[in-house]
Design a protein around this motif. Structure first.
Motif, PDB file in Angstrom:
ATOM      1  N   TYR A   1       0.721  -1.336   0.054  1.00 32.95           N
ATOM      2  CA  TYR A   1      -0.040  -0.149  -0.006  1.00 32.95           C
ATOM      3  C   TYR A   1       0.946   1.185  -0.256  1.00 32.95           C
ATOM      4  O   TYR A   1       0.505   2.203  -0.498  1.00 32.95           O
TER       5      TYR A   1
ATOM      6  N   SER B   1      -0.328   4.852  -2.015  1.00 29.95           N
ATOM      7  CA  SER B   1      -1.206   5.478  -0.811  1.00 29.95           C
ATOM      8  C   SER B   1      -0.967   7.020  -1.207  1.00 29.95           C
ATOM      9  O   SER B   1      -0.039   7.568  -1.609  1.00 29.95           O
TER      10      SER B   1
ATOM     11  N   PRO C   1      -3.847   9.443   3.930  1.00 31.77           N
ATOM     12  CA  PRO C   1      -4.501   8.096   3.351  1.00 31.77           C
ATOM     13  C   PRO C   1      -5.325   7.232   4.271  1.00 31.77           C
ATOM     14  O   PRO C   1      -5.019   7.076   5.419  1.00 31.77           O
TER      15      PRO C   1
END
Length: 226
Positions: A168, A172, A177
């Motif tokens: 991620y 992100s 986020p």
């Protein structure tokens, strides 16, 4: 829990670390102001929630070895799943903290440091595997961070809102986020009484199934800025 929250100012920080693939890349993140409970949610607070909502008590309730139950009102609650933590946060008028918010708050404005208080950890600073406590201690037993937060490492590991995706960080968003949209597990942050120095670092991340309960995992509550 009205007086339990600390105002966390907005800011920008470098999130992540180099030690593990899922900690990389180190990337710049902007976090909006929010509020976070200065302590982990305690046994007494969680018992009040269960009494008010008829929610089930924690898995290890009444077990002295885990300091779980009414005899330990000021110890952090353990034996609660992510689903339990989310339910408590909603009942308390808040939410679970995002992973980015958590790391930003844990760093407390310190740049490039391993822990909320600097580059070294010892038993005078946090309750972790080398503290020889053999379990949790009352919240607030150690000095607070620069943001006025207690136990941002040590005592218990914390559920956060995000789903877990090891890749991620590479994609992100820069601003607030929210975590990935899909993922089988939920992120846990901040090492606990059973964790060694490595797992207590502010950049360390791990994950568990949302229905998992653990003797060293608790949580705290966040709210949007007033």
């Amino acid at each position: 829990m009205k007086d339990a929250f600390v105002e966390i100012p907005s800011g920008t920080f470098l999130m992540g670390g180099e030690a593990e693939p899922d900690h990389r890349p180190i990337h710049e993140v902007v976090v909006s102001a929010f509020r976070l409970t200065r302590h982990h949610v305690t046994n007494a607070q969680y018992a009040a929630f269960c009494g008010a909502t008829d929610h089930r008590l924690p898995e290890f309730w009444g077990e002295d070895r885990f300091r779980s139950g009414p005899e330990y009102p000021d110890h952090p609650v353990v034996g609660v799943s992510w689903l339990d933590a989310e339910a408590f946060a909603e009942w308390a008028g808040g939410r679970l903290v995002t992973e980015a918010e958590w790391e930003y708050a844990a760093r407390g404005g310190l740049i490039g440091k391993a822990y909320p208080f600097g580059d070294e950890i010892d038993p005078t600073k946090a309750n972790y595997a080398r503290s020889e406590t053999t379990g949790t201690v009352p919240v607030g037993s150690y000095a607070p961070s620069r943001f006025g937060l207690y136990d941002m490492c040590g005592n218990v590991v914390e559920w956060v809102a995000d789903r877990y995706d090891p890749a991620y960080y590479a994609r992100s968003p820069k601003v607030d986020p929210p975590g990935p949209e899909i993922g089988k597990h939920r992120v846990i942050r901040g090492g606990g009484w059973h964790s060694g120095p490595y797992c207590n670092r502010v950049d360390f991340r791990n994950a568990l199934p949302a229905n998992w309960v653990d003797f060293a995992v608790g949580f705290r509550v966040a709210k949007n800025a007033a």
